[in-house]
Design an enzyme around this catalytic site. Structure first.
Site, PDB file in Angstrom:
ATOM      1  N   GLU A 173      49.630  27.057  15.625  1.00 21.39           N
ATOM      2  CA  GLU A 173      50.989  27.436  16.005  1.00 21.39           C
ATOM      3  C   GLU A 173      51.911  26.236  15.830  1.00 21.39           C
ATOM      4  OE1 GLU A 173      53.026  29.825  19.626  1.00 21.39           O
ATOM      5  OE2 GLU A 173      52.193  27.877  20.198  1.00 21.39           O
ATOM      6  N   LYS A 214      64.671  34.713  24.540  1.00 20.71           N
ATOM      7  CA  LYS A 214      63.998  35.449  25.600  1.00 20.71           C
ATOM      8  C   LYS A 214      64.992  35.716  26.731  1.00 20.71           C
ATOM      9  CE  LYS A 214      59.277  33.791  24.825  1.00 20.71           C
ATOM     10  NZ  LYS A 214      58.075  33.179  25.443  1.00 20.71           N
TER      11      LYS A 214
END
Length: 218
Positions: free
Chosen positions: A159, A132
């Site tokens: 997740e 990111k």
């Protein structure tokens, strides 16, 4: 989970009791899925220890979203506040974080997960090869784990995040700074400092892998 906290968001309903019962059954599936994933990871670790004579796991953390966190996500995404709406749009009610010592172990664990018949990997976000902008790194997987129930099998989403100790240190520190200052937007100076920390963490991962590989060669 405090089911009434979630259910109060529905407001008045002519069959409030039935909503509670339905939601209780719905959430129980996720609780069972979390137990199943913990068991899967323990088996992977035991297999790894047998094969490689060491454990790739530094630590494993699991969690269920709190009612408040689930409600915020539902509102943020504009998801209908119904069982079907949540089932079709929210995939991280169950979360697992696996922290390893070395970066290549992240992908080895990923490969082991891919081979399991009782686990389907639905989506992969590789923030290690594609970090990111903040410098955050981690491998994010949206999976479905199989529950074998008396009435048949059910697949429940979850997740899984896999990252190294250095990546985990950066992610945890960044998260704490945002919450300490109660802001979603840090100043550019702080962002630049954090990015330098992310680069340092990445270099540490690379160095530790080099040291490990040198030891294995010797």
């Amino acid at each position: 989970m405090d089911l009434r906290t979630i259910l109060n968001s529905f407001g008045a309903h002519e069959d409030y009791r039935q909503i509670i019962l339905d939601f209780n059954d719905f959430i129980k599936l996720y609780e069972m899925a979390l137990l199943e994933l913990r068991s899967d990871i323990e088996i992977i670790e035991l297999e790894w220890q047998t094969r490689y004579e060491y454990s790739p796991f530094e630590h494993v953390k699991t969690r269920m979203k709190t009612p408040q966190s689930l409600q915020r996500k539902i509102e943020r995404k504009g998801v209908p506040f119904t069982i079907e709406g949540i089932k079709e749009n929210i995939f991280d009610i169950v979360g697992v974080r696996i922290v390893t010592s070395f970066e290549d172990d992240v992908y080895k664990i990923y490969e082991l997960l891919k081979r399991r018949d009782d686990l389907k990997i639905r989506r992969v976000k590789d923030y290690i090869n594609n970090p990111k902008p903040s410098g955050y790194k981690s491998l994010h997987l949206i999976v479905e784990t199989e529950l074998i129930l008396s009435e048949g099998s059910v697949w429940v989403p979850a997740e899984i995040q896999i990252r190294t100790l250095a990546m985990d240190f950066f992610a945890s520190t960044e998260h704490k700074l945002q919450y300490k200052y109660n802001t979603k937007e840090l100043s550019q100076d702080i962002k630049d400092e954090l990015y330098e920390v992310a680069l340092a963490s990445s270099r540490l991962d690379e160095k530790m892998t080099q040291v490990r590989n040198t030891i294995l060669i010797d």
